[in-house]
Design an enzyme around this catalytic site. Structure first.
Site, PDB file in Angstrom:
ATOM      1  N   HIS A  68      34.241 -20.641  39.139  1.00 29.24           N
ATOM      2  CA  HIS A  68      35.283 -20.162  38.235  1.00 29.24           C
ATOM      3  C   HIS A  68      34.843 -18.842  37.587  1.00 29.24           C
ATOM      4  O   HIS A  68      35.578 -17.851  37.610  1.00 29.24           O
ATOM      5  CB  HIS A  68      35.538 -21.249  37.177  1.00 29.24           C
ATOM      6  CG  HIS A  68      36.456 -20.847  36.075  1.00 29.24           C
ATOM      7  ND1 HIS A  68      37.711 -21.370  35.932  1.00 29.24           N
ATOM      8  CD2 HIS A  68      36.310 -19.981  35.048  1.00 29.24           C
ATOM      9  CE1 HIS A  68      38.298 -20.836  34.874  1.00 29.24           C
ATOM     10  NE2 HIS A  68      37.459 -19.988  34.310  1.00 29.24           N
ATOM     11  N   GLU A  69      33.612 -18.842  37.048  1.00 30.56           N
ATOM     12  CA  GLU A  69      33.087 -17.628  36.416  1.00 30.56           C
ATOM     13  C   GLU A  69      32.953 -16.497  37.431  1.00 30.56           C
ATOM     14  O   GLU A  69      33.224 -15.340  37.118  1.00 30.56           O
ATOM     15  CB  GLU A  69      31.726 -17.888  35.768  1.00 30.56           C
ATOM     16  CG  GLU A  69      31.790 -18.692  34.487  1.00 30.56           C
ATOM     17  CD  GLU A  69      32.714 -18.094  33.438  1.00 30.56           C
ATOM     18  OE1 GLU A  69      32.687 -16.862  33.236  1.00 30.56           O
ATOM     19  OE2 GLU A  69      33.484 -18.860  32.831  1.00 30.56           O
ATOM     20  N   HIS A  72      36.117 -14.587  37.815  1.00 32.04           N
ATOM     21  CA  HIS A  72      36.290 -13.542  36.786  1.00 32.04           C
ATOM     22  C   HIS A  72      35.431 -12.321  37.132  1.00 32.04           C
ATOM     23  O   HIS A  72      35.898 -11.190  37.090  1.00 32.04           O
ATOM     24  CB  HIS A  72      35.815 -14.046  35.421  1.00 32.04           C
ATOM     25  CG  HIS A  72      36.669 -15.107  34.815  1.00 32.04           C
ATOM     26  ND1 HIS A  72      38.011 -14.936  34.583  1.00 32.04           N
ATOM     27  CD2 HIS A  72      36.368 -16.336  34.344  1.00 32.04           C
ATOM     28  CE1 HIS A  72      38.488 -16.039  34.008  1.00 32.04           C
ATOM     29  NE2 HIS A  72      37.516 -16.907  33.855  1.00 32.04           N
ATOM     30  N   ASP A 165      40.755 -18.700  28.857  1.00 31.73           N
ATOM     31  CA  ASP A 165      41.340 -17.621  29.651  1.00 31.73           C
ATOM     32  C   ASP A 165      42.814 -17.412  29.301  1.00 31.73           C
ATOM     33  O   ASP A 165      43.315 -16.300  29.307  1.00 31.73           O
ATOM     34  CB  ASP A 165      41.220 -17.934  31.143  1.00 31.73           C
ATOM     35  CG  ASP A 165      39.776 -18.056  31.556  1.00 31.73           C
ATOM     36  OD1 ASP A 165      38.938 -17.330  31.001  1.00 31.73           O
ATOM     37  OD2 ASP A 165      39.478 -18.888  32.438  1.00 31.73           O
TER      38      ASP A 165
HETATM   39 ZN    ZN Z   1      37.513 -18.653  32.737  1.00 34.41          ZN
END
Ligand code: ZN
Length: 358
Positions: A68-69, A72, A165
């Site tokens: 997930h990170e 980004h 987020d």
């Molecule tokens: Zn996030």
């Protein structure tokens, strides 16, 4: 104290594990092992298999947070933002970015990329599970559980509140119609309202998790608002206008005992170390504390000083100093021109500037 360890690099980004993460991982494994029904493996026999599946689930859960990170980070890097590190904490991951773009379009994409990755992993795993579900194997149950967790991550992260987020998505959207600071205030306000509602809900239902998350969101919203305000105030202010020019420096050859005397006399907590006009490092009260009292006579400043320096130039923006201080948790940064120190900028200098300009 070192609170995180680096485990490797992905896309040239150092990946770190925070101490809270190392503590929570076994707790998660234990929870999975002792939960019956669809959210755990308590019904699996024999015990060895039950523990292997539970531990795998806990590790995969955090691997998914890491992906997930990375989602980004990938978008951030594509737009030229440098990612210093990704650290996995108790509640998930944090990417330390050098310069968060103040471009709503980029921020929007960047904020969505993480939940996007979670959604993609979640759907893929659930589709795999759906194809083979007739098997009823415990391994397939692991696929289902990890897929489900990713969908939860997707939904949870899109809550419209900082520091989630969703808060950033909301701000980016609002920033398309008003100024950045107004958008931040509005998004923070919505986040706080959301947190209060969640807190009330948690109190009524006596759910400590809800109260904890509500608290976490409230603080996150307030901090985002404050830090955006401060960095906007500092933008356009040059380091040379706020730095202290008369700086007391010390020689690397003096003893820690002598340094302590200087600290008492000048009442600063950190000093640049300069030998014959050239900057060698910085020594602070934290470095002094590492040396036991009885040894301070024999240990030299050169033995304890920090040599890898974060420095700035006079023409740099004051908001960059703030970013470095927050990210690296340091109290002062030396300003230099080539190898010559021209001044020092501290947290106090920044706070004073903010107060004057506010
Ligand atoms: Zn996030």
């Amino acid at each position: 104290m070192k609170t995180s360890i680096q485990i490797g690099k992905i896309m040239d980004i150092p990946i770190k594990l925070h101490i809270t993460f190392l503590l929570i991982l076994p707790v998660f494994a234990w929870m999975f092992a002792n939960t019956a029904g669809i959210f755990g493996f308590n019904d699996v026999k024999p015990d060895t298999l039950r523990y292997i599946l539970s531990t795998s689930a806990a590790i995969l859960l955090f691997a998914c947070v890491l992906f997930h990170e990375l989602g980004h980070s990938y978008v951030a890097k594509k737009h030229g933002t440098n990612i210093q590190s990704i650290t996995l904490f108790l509640f998930g991951g944090v990417s330390a970015m050098e310069e968060i773009p103040r471009n709503p379009r980029i921020e929007f994409r960047m904020a969505l990329a993480g939940p996007g990755v979670s959604l993609l992993i979640g759907l893929t795993l659930l589709i795999i599970w759906w194809f083979f579900k007739a098997d009823e194997s415990p391994y397939l149950h692991l696929v289902w559980l990890v897929g489900y967790i990713n969908l939860v991550l997707f939904v949870f992260n899109l809550l419209p509140a900082f520091p989630m987020d969703g808060g950033r998505v909301l701000r980016a959207w609002l920033a398309g119609q008003m100024s950045y600071i107004k958008a931040t205030r509005a998004a923070a306000g919505i986040g706080k309202m959301f947190a209060i509602l969640m807190g009330v809900f948690g109190l009524i239902g006596l759910s400590p998790w809800f109260i904890l998350i509500a608290f976490f969101i409230y603080i996150g919203a307030s901090e985002e608002e404050k830090s955006t305000e401060v960095s906007l105030i500092l933008e356009g202010v040059k380091i040379k206008d706020i730095m202290s020019k008369e700086v007391k420096s010390v020689n690397s050859g003096i003893s820690i005992e002598e340094l302590v005397d200087i600290m008492f006399k000048f009442k600063h907590m950190g000093y640049p170390v300069v030998d014959e006009g050239s900057l060698k490092g910085i020594v602070t009260f934290t470095d002094v504390q590492k040396v036991p009292k009885e040894e301070r006579k024999n240990v030299k400043v050169s033995n304890v000083m920090t040599k890898e320096l974060v420095t700035l130039k006079e023409e740099d923006d004051a908001s960059i100093a703030l970013k470095h201080m927050t990210m690296k948790n340091i109290g002062r940064i030396i300003v230099r021109d080539d190898n010559k120190m021209t001044g020092i900028v501290s947290r106090t200098d920044l706070l004073r500037a903010v107060e004057l300009l506010e």
